[in-house]
Motif scaffolding. Structure first.
Motif, PDB file in Angstrom:
ATOM      1  N   SER A   1     -76.111  23.581  -1.362  1.00  8.99           N
ATOM      2  CA  SER A   1     -76.843  22.302  -1.400  1.00  8.99           C
ATOM      3  C   SER A   1     -77.583  21.817   0.086  1.00  8.99           C
ATOM      4  O   SER A   1     -76.805  21.769   1.038  1.00  8.99           O
ATOM      5  CB  SER A   1     -76.271  20.971  -1.997  1.00  8.99           C
ATOM      6  OG  SER A   1     -75.553  21.370  -3.261  1.00  8.99           O
ATOM      7  N   GLY A   2     -78.844  21.693   0.067  1.00 13.83           N
ATOM      8  CA  GLY A   2     -79.562  20.921   1.045  1.00 13.83           C
ATOM      9  C   GLY A   2     -79.500  22.115   2.311  1.00 13.83           C
ATOM     10  O   GLY A   2     -79.708  21.521   3.288  1.00 13.83           O
ATOM     11  N   ALA A   3     -79.095  23.486   2.287  1.00 15.92           N
ATOM     12  CA  ALA A   3     -79.234  24.224   3.460  1.00 15.92           C
ATOM     13  C   ALA A   3     -80.436  24.282   4.092  1.00 15.92           C
ATOM     14  O   ALA A   3     -80.487  24.363   5.431  1.00 15.92           O
ATOM     15  CB  ALA A   3     -78.834  25.516   2.943  1.00 15.92           C
ATOM     16  N   GLN A   4     -81.452  23.731   3.541  1.00 20.07           N
ATOM     17  CA  GLN A   4     -82.946  24.144   3.962  1.00 20.07           C
ATOM     18  C   GLN A   4     -83.069  22.964   4.928  1.00 20.07           C
ATOM     19  O   GLN A   4     -84.059  22.746   5.680  1.00 20.07           O
ATOM     20  CB  GLN A   4     -83.822  24.077   2.998  1.00 20.07           C
ATOM     21  CG  GLN A   4     -84.276  22.889   2.326  1.00 20.07           C
ATOM     22  CD  GLN A   4     -83.381  22.671   0.896  1.00 20.07           C
ATOM     23  OE1 GLN A   4     -82.251  22.979   1.066  1.00 20.07           O
ATOM     24  NE2 GLN A   4     -83.871  22.452  -0.244  1.00 20.07           N
ATOM     25  N   PHE A   5     -82.291  21.903   4.898  1.00 20.37           N
ATOM     26  CA  PHE A   5     -82.423  20.741   5.841  1.00 20.37           C
ATOM     27  C   PHE A   5     -81.406  20.566   6.988  1.00 20.37           C
ATOM     28  O   PHE A   5     -81.183  19.701   7.803  1.00 20.37           O
ATOM     29  CB  PHE A   5     -82.213  19.391   4.966  1.00 20.37           C
ATOM     30  CG  PHE A   5     -83.384  19.403   3.767  1.00 20.37           C
ATOM     31  CD1 PHE A   5     -84.813  19.234   4.229  1.00 20.37           C
ATOM     32  CD2 PHE A   5     -82.972  19.215   2.594  1.00 20.37           C
ATOM     33  CE1 PHE A   5     -85.727  19.340   2.927  1.00 20.37           C
ATOM     34  CE2 PHE A   5     -83.875  19.302   1.487  1.00 20.37           C
ATOM     35  CZ  PHE A   5     -85.278  19.234   1.760  1.00 20.37           C
TER      36      PHE A   5
ATOM     37  N   ALA B   1     -87.793  16.644   0.752  1.00 20.34           N
ATOM     38  CA  ALA B   1     -87.632  16.586   2.433  1.00 20.34           C
ATOM     39  C   ALA B   1     -87.801  15.054   2.876  1.00 20.34           C
ATOM     40  O   ALA B   1     -87.181  14.412   3.614  1.00 20.34           O
ATOM     41  CB  ALA B   1     -88.602  17.509   2.954  1.00 20.34           C
ATOM     42  N   ALA B   2     -88.790  14.393   2.063  1.00 18.55           N
ATOM     43  CA  ALA B   2     -89.093  13.054   2.236  1.00 18.55           C
ATOM     44  C   ALA B   2     -87.912  12.260   1.833  1.00 18.55           C
ATOM     45  O   ALA B   2     -87.659  11.186   2.688  1.00 18.55           O
ATOM     46  CB  ALA B   2     -90.125  12.305   1.365  1.00 18.55           C
ATOM     47  N   LEU B   3     -86.980  12.396   0.810  1.00 18.54           N
ATOM     48  CA  LEU B   3     -85.756  11.703   0.412  1.00 18.54           C
ATOM     49  C   LEU B   3     -84.792  11.842   1.858  1.00 18.54           C
ATOM     50  O   LEU B   3     -84.296  10.787   1.818  1.00 18.54           O
ATOM     51  CB  LEU B   3     -85.243  12.242  -0.703  1.00 18.54           C
ATOM     52  CG  LEU B   3     -86.110  11.653  -2.056  1.00 18.54           C
ATOM     53  CD1 LEU B   3     -85.480  12.657  -3.367  1.00 18.54           C
ATOM     54  CD2 LEU B   3     -85.969  10.395  -2.292  1.00 18.54           C
TER      55      LEU B   3
ATOM     56  N   ILE C   1     -77.401  17.463  10.708  1.00 18.17           N
ATOM     57  CA  ILE C   1     -77.048  17.385   9.368  1.00 18.17           C
ATOM     58  C   ILE C   1     -76.081  18.934   8.990  1.00 18.17           C
ATOM     59  O   ILE C   1     -76.458  19.906   9.422  1.00 18.17           O
ATOM     60  CB  ILE C   1     -78.055  17.632   8.402  1.00 18.17           C
ATOM     61  CG1 ILE C   1     -78.896  16.063   8.418  1.00 18.17           C
ATOM     62  CG2 ILE C   1     -77.385  17.660   6.997  1.00 18.17           C
ATOM     63  CD1 ILE C   1     -80.051  16.283   7.695  1.00 18.17           C
ATOM     64  N   CYS C   2     -74.939  18.849   8.450  1.00 16.29           N
ATOM     65  CA  CYS C   2     -74.038  20.181   8.394  1.00 16.29           C
ATOM     66  C   CYS C   2     -73.955  20.185   6.820  1.00 16.29           C
ATOM     67  O   CYS C   2     -73.855  19.286   5.809  1.00 16.29           O
ATOM     68  CB  CYS C   2     -72.748  19.696   8.705  1.00 16.29           C
ATOM     69  SG  CYS C   2     -71.546  21.266   8.947  1.00 16.29           S
TER      70      CYS C   2
END
Length: 411
Positions: free
Chosen positions: A182-186, A55-57, A144-145
């Protein structure tokens, strides 16, 4: 779009951009000579980070993109009406070349997916209203998508997608599951392909949607990879209501929409696989274990070097062709991806030859077990964005003009 008289010269643009980077980032120091036991020995393909670190990245990468966007460098080749600078694509390539000379935040996969794959797809396929609604926030990373294609029962056969979208009133109801996202949580939005006609041929059975990820019924669950990381997810859709205004393109045009997205995805592989100085690290490892004179080791490292040069040249050639042609990237992206996976395969095989049992057992020794993350993660690169076999079919059919496989053999 800027008129021809408003476009600065490439030299003037580069000088201004470099001065801006000097004010807003730190020059990258010369690459230090590798020394055994000094610095990080990490060489992973997929990061082994905690959810908090990931999350920090993402937060750091988003902040940098917003800084660039507000200064006019976050959408250089995009139309001005959607927040871009309206400059030729070659100017964007020039800026990226300058950026590589500075220390910048590491961008997790979801950053590139949103910026370089999903946003261009919407620019290409979206209605005017959809472009006005989504593109500027996407390029500034106010939203973000993520990309929701793969499914547990479909694998690389995207024609077998089973997530259903059924008409209900003036909208749709989605039910099903996606995986390896990839990255769905963000993500704030999801680019979803769903089946809207269970009987039609795959080229007419699917439809594309942009779904807000906070819609009731959308559930994201991280998946832990064998390399340790949790940047992949499975995503469940349980009676998810989506407005028809969030449908992108005509009903039944989802197959074509996917091909557009995959074109951008393969094009975004330019530069992928460069990562750490693999050749230097392999040479250092061979020296440490006294195997520099082993002809098999020398040949393996030479193969890595050759593959890396080929990968770089292939990516540069494909990128130059794409800039010249404009529009949706073509099948040359398949060659770039194959070159990247071939390079990483050579790295994996060379590391395995050098380290043997030290690769499988963590003894705590620097520069040994760390390679296991690359060896375990490499197979995933042969799958993401379409398997190597699919890339070969694309090259055979769309570049070489070879006939398609007989239908009986495509089961």
């Amino acid at each position: 779009m800027n008129g021809a008289d408003d476009i600065p010269s490439r030299e003037s643009f580069a000088a201004d951009a470099e001065a801006w980077l000097e004010r807003n980032a730190t020059r990258r120091p010369p690459r230090a000579e590798l020394e055994w036991g000094v610095g990080s020995d990490g060489v992973s393909v997929f990061r082994n980070t905690s959810p908090e670190a990931e999350a920090a990245l993402v937060e750091e990468a988003v902040a940098w993109q917003r800084t660039k966007f507000d200064a006019g460098y976050g959408a250089i080749g995009w139309p001005a009406e959607f927040g871009g600078a309206g400059l030729p694509r070659s100017y964007e390539a020039a800026f990226r070349a300058l950026e590589r000379g500075f220390v910048l935040p590491h961008a997790p996969e979801i950053i590139g997916i949103s910026l370089e794959i999903e946003a261009p797809t919407i620019l290409e396929l979206g209605s005017q209203e959809q472009k006005e609604r989504w593109l500027r926030p996407l390029r500034r990373m106010d939203v973000i998508c993520c990309q929701l294609f793969s499914e547990p029962g479909a694998g690389s056969d995207l024609g077998a997608i089973s997530l259903r979208a059924d008409r209900e009133g003036d909208g749709w109801v989605l039910n099903g599951q996606k995986v390896w996202t990839s990255g769905a949580q963000f993500a704030d939005l999801g680019w979803v392909i769903a089946r809207t006609d269970p009987q039609a041929d795959r080229t007419k059975a699917l439809t594309a949607f942009v779904v807000p990820m906070d819609t009731p019924g959308v559930t994201v669950r991280p998946l832990r990879q064998m390399s340790g990381g949790t940047n992949f997810n499975e995503v469940f859709f349980d009676d998810v209501h989506v407005a028809d205004e969030d449908r992108v393109g005509p009903v039944g045009a989802g197959w074509s929409a996917m091909m557009t997205t995959l074109g951008f995805e393969r094009a975004s592989s330019e530069g992928s696989g460069g990562g750490p100085n693999f050749v230097g690290r392999l040479l250092m490892t061979a020296k440490h274990f006294g195997r520099l004179d082993d002809p098999l080791v020398r040949q393996a490292i030479a193969n890595v070097h050759a593959r890396n040069r080929m990968r770089s040249w292939t990516a540069q050639r494909a990128a130059a062709g794409a800039r010249a042609a404009g529009g949706v990237p073509g099948p040359e992206g398949s060659a770039v991806k194959l070159a990247m996976t071939g390079f990483l395969r050579e790295v994996s095989e060379a590391a395995t030859m050098l380290l043997g049992p030290s690769l499988a057992v963590d003894t705590g020794e620097w520069g040994t077990f760390a390679w296991s993350e690359l060896v375990c993660g490499f197979p995933g690169t042969r799958i993401g964005g379409g398997t190597d076999e699919i890339q070969k079919n694309t090259i055979a059919e769309r570049v070489l003009g070879l006939p398609r496989e007989p239908k009986a053999a495509r089961s």
